[in-house]
Design a protein around this motif. Structure first.
Motif, PDB file in Angstrom:
ATOM      1  N   UNK A 224      -3.304   0.033  21.180  1.00  9.23           N
ATOM      2  CA  UNK A 224      -2.765  -1.276  20.971  1.00  9.23           C
ATOM      3  C   UNK A 224      -2.064  -1.248  19.341  1.00  9.23           C
ATOM      4  N   UNK A 225      -0.754  -1.930  19.586  1.00  8.04           N
ATOM      5  CA  UNK A 225       0.129  -2.041  18.196  1.00  8.04           C
ATOM      6  C   UNK A 225      -0.869  -1.804  16.852  1.00  8.04           C
ATOM      7  N   UNK A 226      -2.020  -2.856  17.202  1.00 13.38           N
ATOM      8  CA  UNK A 226      -2.541  -3.208  15.125  1.00 13.38           C
ATOM      9  C   UNK A 226      -2.374  -2.266  14.920  1.00 13.38           C
ATOM     10  N   UNK A 227      -2.722  -0.940  16.244  1.00  9.70           N
ATOM     11  CA  UNK A 227      -3.681   0.791  15.385  1.00  9.70           C
ATOM     12  C   UNK A 227      -2.333   1.672  15.336  1.00  9.70           C
ATOM     13  N   UNK A 228      -1.512   1.332  15.692  1.00 10.72           N
ATOM     14  CA  UNK A 228      -0.120   2.166  15.895  1.00 10.72           C
ATOM     15  C   UNK A 228      -0.501   2.375  13.961  1.00 10.72           C
ATOM     16  N   UNK A 229      -0.313   2.574  12.869  1.00 12.28           N
ATOM     17  CA  UNK A 229       0.150   2.813  11.336  1.00 12.28           C
ATOM     18  C   UNK A 229      -0.897   4.283  11.577  1.00 12.28           C
ATOM     19  N   UNK A 230      -2.506   4.131  11.702  1.00 10.02           N
ATOM     20  CA  UNK A 230      -3.274   4.440  11.869  1.00 10.02           C
ATOM     21  C   UNK A 230      -3.422   5.652  12.290  1.00 10.02           C
ATOM     22  N   UNK A 231      -2.295   5.347  13.369  1.00 10.45           N
ATOM     23  CA  UNK A 231      -2.475   6.488  15.061  1.00 10.45           C
ATOM     24  C   UNK A 231      -2.161   6.986  14.713  1.00 10.45           C
ATOM     25  N   UNK A 232      -0.920   6.964  13.140  1.00  8.19           N
ATOM     26  CA  UNK A 232       0.025   7.912  13.418  1.00  8.19           C
ATOM     27  C   UNK A 232       0.345   8.930  12.637  1.00  8.19           C
ATOM     28  N   UNK A 233      -0.901   8.203  11.463  1.00 10.43           N
ATOM     29  CA  UNK A 233      -1.340   9.242  10.090  1.00 10.43           C
ATOM     30  C   UNK A 233      -2.166   9.981  10.787  1.00 10.43           C
ATOM     31  N   UNK A 234      -3.537   9.708  11.822  1.00 14.92           N
ATOM     32  CA  UNK A 234      -4.428  10.216  11.648  1.00 14.92           C
ATOM     33  C   UNK A 234      -3.358  11.716  12.584  1.00 14.92           C
TER      34      UNK A 234
ATOM     35  N   UNK B  23       0.784  -1.082  -0.290  1.00 12.09           N
ATOM     36  CA  UNK B  23      -0.243   0.294   0.426  1.00 12.09           C
ATOM     37  C   UNK B  23       0.712   1.174  -0.093  1.00 12.09           C
ATOM     38  N   UNK B  24       1.752   0.805   1.391  1.00  7.88           N
ATOM     39  CA  UNK B  24       2.739   2.337   1.234  1.00  7.88           C
ATOM     40  C   UNK B  24       3.366   2.976  -0.261  1.00  7.88           C
ATOM     41  N   UNK B  25       3.615   1.710  -1.010  1.00  6.14           N
ATOM     42  CA  UNK B  25       5.050   1.037  -2.231  1.00  6.14           C
ATOM     43  C   UNK B  25       4.048   2.050  -3.176  1.00  6.14           C
TER      44      UNK B  25
ATOM     45  N   UNK C  73       2.234   7.353   3.938  1.00  8.14           N
ATOM     46  CA  UNK C  73       3.494   7.020   4.090  1.00  8.14           C
ATOM     47  C   UNK C  73       4.301   7.483   5.673  1.00  8.14           C
ATOM     48  N   UNK C  74       3.785   9.080   5.621  1.00 11.81           N
ATOM     49  CA  UNK C  74       5.034   8.876   7.451  1.00 11.81           C
ATOM     50  C   UNK C  74       3.830   8.232   8.410  1.00 11.81           C
ATOM     51  N   UNK C  75       3.057   8.105   9.120  1.00 11.04           N
ATOM     52  CA  UNK C  75       3.120   7.186   9.562  1.00 11.04           C
ATOM     53  C   UNK C  75       3.315   5.520   9.433  1.00 11.04           C
ATOM     54  N   UNK C  76       3.055   5.303   8.136  1.00  9.44           N
ATOM     55  CA  UNK C  76       3.248   3.638   8.026  1.00  9.44           C
ATOM     56  C   UNK C  76       4.079   3.425   8.447  1.00  9.44           C
ATOM     57  N   UNK C  77       5.671   4.072   7.969  1.00 10.49           N
ATOM     58  CA  UNK C  77       6.935   3.934   7.804  1.00 10.49           C
ATOM     59  C   UNK C  77       7.696   4.705   9.244  1.00 10.49           C
ATOM     60  N   UNK C  78       6.479   4.814  10.349  1.00  7.31           N
ATOM     61  CA  UNK C  78       7.210   4.833  11.665  1.00  7.31           C
ATOM     62  C   UNK C  78       6.704   3.770  12.505  1.00  7.31           C
ATOM     63  N   UNK C  79       5.812   3.537  12.330  1.00  3.62           N
ATOM     64  CA  UNK C  79       4.922   1.864  12.859  1.00  3.62           C
ATOM     65  C   UNK C  79       6.428   0.794  11.792  1.00  3.62           C
ATOM     66  N   UNK C  80       6.958   0.942  10.709  1.00  6.20           N
ATOM     67  CA  UNK C  80       7.114  -0.536  10.809  1.00  6.20           C
ATOM     68  C   UNK C  80       8.948  -0.343  11.743  1.00  6.20           C
ATOM     69  N   UNK C  81       9.537   0.934  11.631  1.00  8.05           N
ATOM     70  CA  UNK C  81      10.078   1.458  12.259  1.00  8.05           C
ATOM     71  C   UNK C  81      10.442   0.911  14.107  1.00  8.05           C
ATOM     72  N   UNK C  82       9.316   1.294  14.275  1.00  9.63           N
ATOM     73  CA  UNK C  82       8.855   0.634  15.833  1.00  9.63           C
ATOM     74  C   UNK C  82       8.943  -0.823  15.825  1.00  9.63           C
TER      75      UNK C  82
END
Length: 394
Positions: free
Chosen positions: A319-329, A70-72, A111-120
């Motif tokens: 919770x961890x499954x919501x991190x990427x979405x939360x960073x985007x919000x 999705x990010x790509x 992407x900003x939220x998604x790649x931050x979640x990937x880093x963690x």
């Protein structure tokens, strides 16, 4: 730092640089066209609007096991839109250019939220604060360097050259991203099943800190030239002062990652926000370029603490499954805060001087911070258990 975090760093560099370069590059794109600077500013505003719309819209819908793809895809779509703008500016109608600018903003907005979640998820839990400090350092350095890339390319090569570089970087990030491991989706065992929207809403006090932080950033960036003119200082000082502000943020991020700081991350975020507001207020009373520089440097150092602590706070709350979405919000809410502060600054500058505009921005920041602090005190967040990373430290 080993292979995967270093590869992540390349992806972050290639995906964050277009975000920093794009608004100024869009302004310079139309400089020599019949549309002029004004239309370039409109394109930049549309691009930012696309980011604000796209971050929550796309960032909250990552398919299970498909985050990388999705990010790509979003980065590649943004790259195509960026590359089309210089080709279309001389022949296409304004509506087409506006549409391309919007797509360039909305497509890679997750992407900003998604790649931050990937880093963690690439590092062990106890290394996450240092990893986020490194990300903040990288971000600040990119924002300090971006104007120095855009202006020479636009003036000495071609008005569309910065956007072609942006397109190349976004496409490179799109390809490199696929070489990173797909983050494993954690199971929410032991936790009540809740809709994603309801889960994300529990983080709203943290989102407010993002809006407050970006409101302060908008005030510092946009009112500075008017403040310099008001004090009969050459406006050309704005560039070096803002570059110093960004580099001070990189230094602050480095210092934050060196040790464990007292207090909870939620408390740290609020304290840093109050501190940055006070330091920005000093700019209105300290004399000369030296005084303004001192206020901005202190603001930049503490601003980095806000950036990292608010991310850690959101990670702790959800919770961890919501991190990427939360960073985007959080990214989108920060954009709203920036836009509102920019509008407020413009209104105040029409009716008062630059010092009043800065103090107005500080007041808005403190008000938002107070609302967030009140919400935190009334709704203490339970500690969310986070499973360890897939293979421990990397």
């Amino acid at each position: 730092m080993s292979r995967e975090p270093l590869l992540w760093g390349l992806v972050a560099l290639a995906s964050k640089t277009p975000v920093a370069m794009a608004p100024l590059a869009l302004v310079f794109l139309t400089r020599q066209s019949p549309y002029g600077y004004t239309f370039g500013a409109i394109l930049a505003s549309v691009y930012v609007l696309g980011e604000v719309v796209g971050a929550p819209l796309l960032g909250t819908r990552p398919g299970r096991g498909r985050l990388r793809r999705q990010l790509s895809f979003g980065l590649m779509a943004g790259a195509l839109a960026f590359g089309a703008l210089p080709l279309a500016v001389s022949a296409a109608p304004p509506s087409v250019l506006i549409g391309l600018a919007f797509v360039a903003g909305v497509a890679p907005a997750a992407c900003p939220g998604g790649i931050r979640a990937m880093l963690t998820r690439l590092v062990a839990d106890n290394a996450v604060p240092r990893a986020l400090s490194a990300e903040a350092m990288l971000t600040q350095i990119i924002w300090a360097a971006a104007p120095g890339l855009v202006v020479p390319l636009a003036l000495q090569v071609h008005p569309g050259a910065p956007l072609m570089v942006v397109a190349l970087l976004a496409a490179t990030a799109s390809v490199l991203l696929l070489r990173l491991p797909e983050p494993e989706e954690p199971e929410s065992a032991g936790l009540p099943s809740r809709p994603m929207a309801a889960t994300l809403l529990t983080g709203w006090p943290v989102y407010l800190t993002s809006a407050a932080s970006m409101a302060m950033l908008a005030t510092a960036e946009l009112v500075l030239p008017a403040l310099l003119e008001e004090r009969h200082i050459a406006v050309g000082w704005a560039g070096p002062l803002l570059a110093g502000f960004a580099l001070a943020g990189a230094a602050g991020a480095f210092c934050y990652g060196l040790r464990t700081w007292p207090g909870s991350v939620r408390t740290q975020s609020l304290v840093f926000l109050v501190g940055t507001s006070g330091c920005l207020g000093l700019v209105t009373v300290l004399p000369g370029v030296t005084g303004i520089a001192a206020g901005l440097l202190l603001t930049g150092v503490l601003q980095a603490g806000v950036m990292i602590a608010r991310t850690l706070s959101l990670r702790e709350r959800l919770p961890q499954h919501a991190h990427a979405a939360a960073y985007s919000v959080m990214y989108a809410v920060g954009g709203v805060g920036y836009s509102l502060a920019a509008s407020l600054s413009a209104v105040v500058l029409d009716r008062a001087n630059a010092s009043v505009a800065i103090l107005g921005g500080v007041a808005v920041t403190l008000l938002i911070t107070a609302v967030s602090a009140l919400a935190e005190s009334r709704r203490p967040a339970p500690r969310i258990p986070h499973p360890g990373s897939a293979s421990g430290p990397h």
